[in-house]
Scaffold this motif. Sequence first.
Motif, PDB file in Angstrom:
ATOM      1  N   PRO A   1      -2.089  10.471   6.197  1.00 43.32           N
ATOM      2  CA  PRO A   1      -1.207   9.644   7.048  1.00 43.32           C
ATOM      3  C   PRO A   1      -1.589   8.159   7.027  1.00 43.32           C
ATOM      4  CG  PRO A   1      -2.109  11.528   8.262  1.00 43.32           C
ATOM      5  CD  PRO A   1      -2.895  11.403   6.996  1.00 43.32           C
ATOM      6  N   GLY A   2      -2.740   7.796   6.437  1.00 40.98           N
ATOM      7  CA  GLY A   2      -3.111   6.379   6.306  1.00 40.98           C
ATOM      8  C   GLY A   2      -4.367   6.003   7.085  1.00 40.98           C
ATOM      9  N   PRO A   3      -5.128   4.999   6.582  1.00 35.75           N
ATOM     10  CA  PRO A   3      -6.407   4.624   7.195  1.00 35.75           C
ATOM     11  C   PRO A   3      -6.290   3.740   8.429  1.00 35.75           C
ATOM     12  CG  PRO A   3      -6.007   3.314   5.233  1.00 35.75           C
ATOM     13  CD  PRO A   3      -4.862   4.287   5.331  1.00 35.75           C
ATOM     14  N   HIS A   4      -5.049   3.352   8.830  1.00 33.52           N
ATOM     15  CA  HIS A   4      -4.896   2.546  10.061  1.00 33.52           C
ATOM     16  C   HIS A   4      -5.321   3.354  11.283  1.00 33.52           C
ATOM     17  CE1 HIS A   4      -1.389   5.071   9.698  1.00 33.52           C
ATOM     18  NE2 HIS A   4      -1.142   4.889  10.972  1.00 33.52           N
ATOM     19  N   ARG A   5      -5.430   4.684  11.112  1.00 35.20           N
ATOM     20  CA  ARG A   5      -5.804   5.544  12.246  1.00 35.20           C
ATOM     21  C   ARG A   5      -7.280   5.393  12.597  1.00 35.20           C
ATOM     22  NH1 ARG A   5      -5.432  10.735   9.817  1.00 35.20           N
ATOM     23  NH2 ARG A   5      -5.994   9.424   8.063  1.00 35.20           N
ATOM     24  N   TRP A   6      -8.134   5.079  11.582  1.00 31.39           N
ATOM     25  CA  TRP A   6      -9.584   5.074  11.863  1.00 31.39           C
ATOM     26  C   TRP A   6     -10.281   3.758  11.540  1.00 31.39           C
ATOM     27  CZ3 TRP A   6     -12.298   3.986   7.476  1.00 31.39           C
ATOM     28  CH2 TRP A   6     -11.672   4.284   6.258  1.00 31.39           C
ATOM     29  N   HIS A   7      -9.688   2.906  10.667  1.00 35.39           N
ATOM     30  CA  HIS A   7     -10.379   1.660  10.291  1.00 35.39           C
ATOM     31  C   HIS A   7     -10.173   0.624  11.392  1.00 35.39           C
ATOM     32  CE1 HIS A   7     -11.836  -1.764   8.031  1.00 35.39           C
ATOM     33  NE2 HIS A   7     -12.164  -0.983   7.014  1.00 35.39           N
ATOM     34  N   PRO A   8     -11.271  -0.061  11.849  1.00 42.12           N
ATOM     35  CA  PRO A   8     -11.099  -1.009  12.960  1.00 42.12           C
ATOM     36  C   PRO A   8     -10.300  -2.266  12.583  1.00 42.12           C
ATOM     37  CG  PRO A   8     -13.385  -1.012  12.162  1.00 42.12           C
ATOM     38  CD  PRO A   8     -12.683   0.115  11.456  1.00 42.12           C
ATOM     39  N   ASN A   9     -10.302  -2.643  11.288  1.00 45.15           N
ATOM     40  CA  ASN A   9      -9.538  -3.814  10.815  1.00 45.15           C
ATOM     41  C   ASN A   9      -8.733  -3.419   9.572  1.00 45.15           C
ATOM     42  OD1 ASN A   9     -10.533  -5.992  12.627  1.00 45.15           O
ATOM     43  ND2 ASN A   9     -12.505  -5.391  11.747  1.00 45.15           N
ATOM     44  N   PRO A  10      -7.701  -2.592   9.728  1.00 47.34           N
ATOM     45  CA  PRO A  10      -7.052  -1.994   8.556  1.00 47.34           C
ATOM     46  C   PRO A  10      -6.021  -2.875   7.864  1.00 47.34           C
ATOM     47  CG  PRO A  10      -6.054  -1.146  10.543  1.00 47.34           C
ATOM     48  CD  PRO A  10      -7.142  -2.074  10.977  1.00 47.34           C
ATOM     49  N   ASP A  11      -5.770  -4.094   8.388  1.00 47.70           N
ATOM     50  CA  ASP A  11      -4.691  -4.939   7.846  1.00 47.70           C
ATOM     51  C   ASP A  11      -4.771  -5.052   6.321  1.00 47.70           C
ATOM     52  OD1 ASP A  11      -6.133  -5.730  10.271  1.00 47.70           O
ATOM     53  OD2 ASP A  11      -4.430  -7.044  10.669  1.00 47.70           O
TER      54      ASP A  11
ATOM     55  N   PRO B   1      -2.246   2.574  -0.897  1.00 49.01           N
ATOM     56  CA  PRO B   1      -2.927   3.737  -1.491  1.00 49.01           C
ATOM     57  C   PRO B   1      -3.227   3.506  -2.969  1.00 49.01           C
ATOM     58  CG  PRO B   1      -0.608   4.212  -1.085  1.00 49.01           C
ATOM     59  CD  PRO B   1      -0.895   2.898  -0.430  1.00 49.01           C
ATOM     60  N   LEU B   2      -2.455   2.610  -3.599  1.00 45.46           N
ATOM     61  CA  LEU B   2      -2.682   2.357  -5.031  1.00 45.46           C
ATOM     62  C   LEU B   2      -3.992   1.588  -5.235  1.00 45.46           C
ATOM     63  CD1 LEU B   2      -1.634   2.557  -7.928  1.00 45.46           C
ATOM     64  CD2 LEU B   2      -0.361   0.450  -7.546  1.00 45.46           C
TER      65      LEU B   2
ATOM     66  N   GLY C   1      -5.198   2.441  15.140  1.00 45.81           N
ATOM     67  CA  GLY C   1      -5.457   3.647  15.936  1.00 45.81           C
ATOM     68  C   GLY C   1      -6.831   3.723  16.564  1.00 45.81           C
ATOM     69  N   ALA C   2      -7.775   2.859  16.143  1.00 45.00           N
ATOM     70  CA  ALA C   2      -9.147   2.991  16.659  1.00 45.00           C
ATOM     71  C   ALA C   2      -9.813   1.628  16.733  1.00 45.00           C
ATOM     72  CB  ALA C   2      -9.947   3.908  15.734  1.00 45.00           C
ATOM     73  N   GLY C   3     -10.884   1.535  17.518  1.00 40.17           N
ATOM     74  CA  GLY C   3     -11.681   0.308  17.596  1.00 40.17           C
ATOM     75  C   GLY C   3     -11.128  -0.669  18.607  1.00 40.17           C
TER      76      GLY C   3
ATOM     77  N   PRO D   1       3.813  -0.956  -1.098  1.00 36.69           N
ATOM     78  CA  PRO D   1       4.275   0.433  -1.009  1.00 36.69           C
ATOM     79  C   PRO D   1       3.155   1.346  -0.501  1.00 36.69           C
ATOM     80  CG  PRO D   1       4.900  -0.516  -3.117  1.00 36.69           C
ATOM     81  CD  PRO D   1       3.968  -1.495  -2.460  1.00 36.69           C
ATOM     82  N   THR D   2       3.518   2.271   0.385  1.00 39.65           N
ATOM     83  CA  THR D   2       2.504   3.185   0.918  1.00 39.65           C
ATOM     84  C   THR D   2       2.670   4.592   0.338  1.00 39.65           C
ATOM     85  OG1 THR D   2       3.950   3.214   2.858  1.00 39.65           O
ATOM     86  CG2 THR D   2       1.906   1.973   3.048  1.00 39.65           C
ATOM     87  N   TYR D   3       3.624   4.752  -0.591  1.00 38.18           N
ATOM     88  CA  TYR D   3       3.756   5.994  -1.369  1.00 38.18           C
ATOM     89  C   TYR D   3       3.959   5.580  -2.825  1.00 38.18           C
ATOM     90  CZ  TYR D   3       5.648  10.217  -3.445  1.00 38.18           C
ATOM     91  OH  TYR D   3       5.843  11.292  -4.267  1.00 38.18           O
TER      92      TYR D   3
END
Length: 368
Positions: free
Chosen positions: A158-168, A177-178, A213-215, A227-229
Amino acid sequence: MTGGGPVGVGVIGAGKISEQYLANMAAFPDLDVRFVADLVTERAAAVADTYGVPGAGTVPDVLARDDVEIIVNLTIPIAHADVASKAVAAGKHVWNEKPFTVDRQSGRTLLEQARSAGVLIGCAPDTFLGPGLQAAKRMIDRGDIGQPLTASVVYQTPGPHRWHPNPDFLYQPGGGPLLDMAPYYLTALTHIFGPIAGVAALGSSASPTRTIGAGPRAGEVFDVSVPTYVTALYDFQTGGIAQATFSFDSPLQRVGVLEIAGTDATLATSDPNKFTGDIRVAKSGEADWQTVAVTGAEGGRGIGAVDMARAVRGGDRHRATGDLGLHVLDAMLATADSMEQRTFVTVESVFEPVDALPEDWDPTQRVV
Ligand SMILES: NC(=O)c1ccc[n+]([C@@H]2O[C@H](COP(=O)([O-])OP(=O)(O)OC[C@H]3O[C@@H](n4cnc5c(N)ncnc54)[C@H](O)[C@@H]3O)[C@@H](O)[C@H]2O)c1
């Protein structure tokens, strides 16, 4: 032993991944981490303190140190080329996190600058040097699956924005993802099949924004500009075809799939984003996988820097080279070009393939 003693290391970039590097490098006797630098010097000092590194400060501080021979560049992708170039100009060897840089020209310029300066450039991922993928490479090279023909890759979350504190940065050019995840899978594929000749790909994005999502920034909304896919077909220069999916748009998480079909059997490697793990083999006509246990020191992130340090002290050539890093970047950018242009895109760059490591290769033993 090649002699000369441990190679002095300075880390630039005291963020999330520095924790793994610093913990691992403390266990590699051929490396001696002497300094941590960051734009945010308090962060560098805190990280240095946690991992018992004697020095901390700014980028100019670390580059001025005579006892630092290798810079381990753990900055964000858009800073990789600039930081690495400054390190080369200061006469340092550089181990870069992936992706090598974010555009082909800065990557080529960096390699050229390093060649003229007579310093080495290495590039993550070094997962392919871990016992898991090395055991798979040795099995394939000795003919366990017959002639390798094709490969299938799946990385979807579903993507690393859920757990990375600075996912931008993971959703901007240099990420997605590429550029964030394909390096592990494409590096593993090129270790087995050699350089990529061309690619056809399609891509899309589930949403123009994501919410952290976190931090400390949890709940903050940021823009998605890549693109995220991504789904792609890769053609290899000396034969072989692979199909790959890289996605941050999948509610279902399924990662670490790299299966290689040969004339006699299919081999599933360990997760290309991990250093070790079981290998599975299904022989032609057999319904079930047979599991092959993998042994050997796991090492973790930084083993490519150990291999480079040994080359600095006069051992073999190092294996996770900047040439390989640039080729994988080139293949990823060709994938992005193909998505945009909706055409098959040729990959021009090459690298010199390396043999499998000997079974007793061990980054935790002293060699220099
Ligand atoms: N986080 C992970 O799980 C992970 C895994 C494997 C690889 N990586 C790679 O590691 C690199 C860093 O990722 P991260 O997650 O640690 O990022 P991060 O944002 O947590 O940390 C990056 C650090 O670099 C510093 N920095 C940025 N530009 C700089 C500059 N010009 N000079 C000095 N310092 C600078 C920032 O201040 C920050 O402390 C990326 O290339 C990423 O692809 C990350």
